[in-house]
Structure formats: structure tokens, C-alpha cells
Design an enzyme around this catalytic site. Sequence first.
Site, short mmCIF file in Angstrom:
data_model
loop_
_atom_site.label_atom_id
_atom_site.label_comp_id
_atom_site.label_asym_id
_atom_site.label_seq_id
_atom_site.Cartn_x
_atom_site.Cartn_y
_atom_site.Cartn_z
N GLU A 1 37.07 46.35 33.38
CA GLU A 1 36.03 45.12 32.50
C GLU A 1 35.51 45.12 31.43
O GLU A 1 34.39 46.22 32.19
CB GLU A 1 36.99 43.44 32.61
CG GLU A 1 37.10 42.53 32.72
CD GLU A 1 37.09 41.10 33.58
OE1 GLU A 1 35.67 40.88 33.56
OE2 GLU A 1 37.87 40.82 34.21
N GLU B 1 37.67 40.09 41.12
CA GLU B 1 36.59 39.09 41.08
C GLU B 1 36.20 38.72 42.60
O GLU B 1 35.62 38.18 42.36
CB GLU B 1 35.46 39.45 40.35
CG GLU B 1 35.48 40.32 39.09
CD GLU B 1 34.58 39.56 38.01
OE1 GLU B 1 33.97 38.42 37.51
OE2 GLU B 1 34.22 40.25 36.99
#
Length: 427
Positions: free
Chosen positions: A330, A155
Amino acid sequence: MKKFFWGVATSSFQIEGHIENDFTEWEREGKFKKSGLDPVYANGANHWLMWKEDFDLLEKLGVNAYRFSLEWARIQPEPDKFSEAALDQYDKMIDYLLEKKIEPFLTLHHFTHPEWFHKISPWHDENSIEVFYRYVEKIFSRFKDRVKFWITFNEPLVWVMAGYGEGNFPPGIKNLEMMMIALSNILEAHKNIYDLIKSTSKESKIGIAKHFIVFKRERDWFLLDKAVRNRINQFFNKMIPDAFVTNKLIANFPTLLKFEKEIELNNKIDFWGVNYYYRLYTKFRLSLDNPFHFYTKHPETDTGWEIYPKGILKILKMISNYGKPIIVTENGIAINNEEVRKKFLKKHLKFVFKALKHNIDVRGYFYWSLLDNYEWLYGKSKRFGLVFVDYENNFKRIPKESYNFYRELIQSYSEKYKKLEREKEAR
Ligand code: IFM
């Protein structure tokens, strides 16, 4: 037949404990408190000492892959010093996973840094590219014989927004121009690491775990809401994948931010990692400073996020347009109610399977997370784990109902996956 990876994901700092890094420094210096937050690390989930027990739990869960990261501060405690002891333990961990036939997916950067990093070569400084590269060279030479799946950054946009936009992660800077410079350096670093790994290990697969959010405009009839939605969607979901096609990192928010940088990223990625959690609403706001308003409309989880399972299919469709295989790196929920977590898993997997039926090239699904852990600014108050961690009682591990439920889902979906692949091959 293509292999499908069933896994769970963690990150080193969120579970390991027994470490000093930029986050523990911030906590010690009371810097979180200055922004009204008070996360308490207190050795995470003690995984550094309990990893074997945790990996036995992976085996019983029936996963064939595990995504985790290495703690940079532990491996390179000083700019010119690497810790053989830390590398030795990671060696043992990787060997133990392989012994159990669990494929390691290694994340090289997951939010944390050694304390020295922001002082000598923060990400907005070009030297950071070289400094991170030297660290990764060490990691790669040590583990390249056993690790074949690499996630360079977790991220990256979320991290720069926290560290340089909001300023609530170290280095705690609030400057959008510097945020974009830091991001462009991170992407340069990704490119160099991609080349490094590919130069000696062509069969390795390299990706980025990117956070995606479904954005919905508040008022369908209002063109300015549509414009706001499209700008936010472009920035958050598409700006980075676009750069891997166009070789240009471009951010454009009228009145707020204008940035453009050339980076030779074209095709320098083998798969897109999708981290998907929720949907946000967007709205035009009459404000010259910032007309771009986004918010949660239906807070349902302990982190105040909406549960929107169909969103995972929308994101998978969107990112499939970039022509690379996809891995859900995720997907998870912080909640203390196991019925809700089980339903969350069931519904999200239903949509992942639908994506497979639509011929979207999804190669894996990793639930976040194996264990309850340190959820950054929220500390230990939010529990994402399939395994309960009793922080008050020697970090005892207690599998939750969802742990068994996920194991059953893996079994039944593995059968369905094989059948679907056979049908596809027969066509
Ligand atoms: O815990 C985080 C993880 O570190 C990055 N992705 C989102 C998770 C839940 O917030």
C-alpha cells in the site's frame, strides 16, 4: 528475470457494501459517536454489485496484480455456518481476474470480523487462533488452486492499537496488556496459517502487510528525543519483523508497557508487505504517564499526513535488512487535488526505483486504492481512489487524471525495470 507486480489494493469492507459485521454493528449502535466520530458506511462503494465493472477498470489500468480481501462476516455469518453463495461470488471474481491475467493477492484479515467473533473468541482469547484457522482452512481449500500470494494480516499492529489501545475500533477495549496478548495471538495465527498453506502449496508466497512510519526526532541535539524516537521506532516498525528472527515478541515502554512472549516465528514469512504513507515527529515530554510524544508536523493531505516520498526508500532499506523480498502492498494519498496525487505517485515511484537500483529486493508496488472508499473512522470523506466514486449518483465510477497517469507510469517503469534487470543479469 524476476517479475515485478504492478497493482492497486483494496479491502473488502471498504468497498463492497451489502454486509453486516462488527463495524456496521458499531455504527448502528452509535458507538463511534461516543468517541466523537461519525463514519457512515452506507454500502461502501457498492463493489459487491459492481465488481465486474471495477475489474474491467483494472484491466484498462494495465496492472498485472490486484490486492484485495474477503469479507469474513459474509463467508461465515455464524460460527458454524459458511455461505456457499458468498464463496461462489469470490470464486467468480478470482476467475475473472485470472482470465484478465491479473494475479490475485489475497488478504485474509483486513480489520473486520463477523459480529459473533468478539463475543465468543476475541483476539485476546487464545481460542481466536483456532477460530480464525478454521475460517482460513475453508478459504484455502476453496482457492488454493488459483491463489498463490497470501497476505495473512493487514497491519496487525495498527489494528490492535485501534481495537485495544485507543479503543476506537471494535472491540473497543483500552488495555495495553490485552493489546499485546491480542497481537501475540494474531502472530500465532499467522504461524499456523503459514504452515497450513506451505504443507500443501510450497510454491505459495505468504506475507504480512505491515504499516511502516518514518519517525524523526524533533531536536537532533537532545538525547531524550533520540531515546523516545528509538523506542517508538522499535515498537512500531521493528517489533514484529524482529519476532520473525528472534522468536520473541517484545514491547518495552518504560512507565507504560512491558511485554514478552515466545512465538516460533523464525522464517515463517516469505515477503514483507510494506504499507507506507507518511512521516511523524517524536519528542520527549515531561510526563510520568507517557513521555512518548509523536505527531504530524506538516499536515498536507486530507487525512492530515505529511507527504514524505524519500521515506519509502528509508523504509525499504530498513526492512531489506531482514533478508526477505519486499512488496509495497500500500502507498497512497487522500486528496481531492489530482496534481498533488500525480506528484505523489511520481515521487514515490522514483524512490521505489532507486531502491531497485540499490539492489533492494522489491517485487511489487500496489497503489492504495483503486476506488474512493470507506476510510474507517473518517467514513467516505477521504478519497484515496484513482477512480472517483459518485456516492450521490448510483456509485458511478469516474476515472481520475491520476488513473491515466498511473497507467503511463506503469508502462514506462516496466521498460526501465526490464532494462535494469538485464543489466544486473549481465554483471
Ligand atoms: O484505508 C487504509 C487501509 O485499510 C489500511 N492501510 C491504510 C489505508 C489508508 O488509511
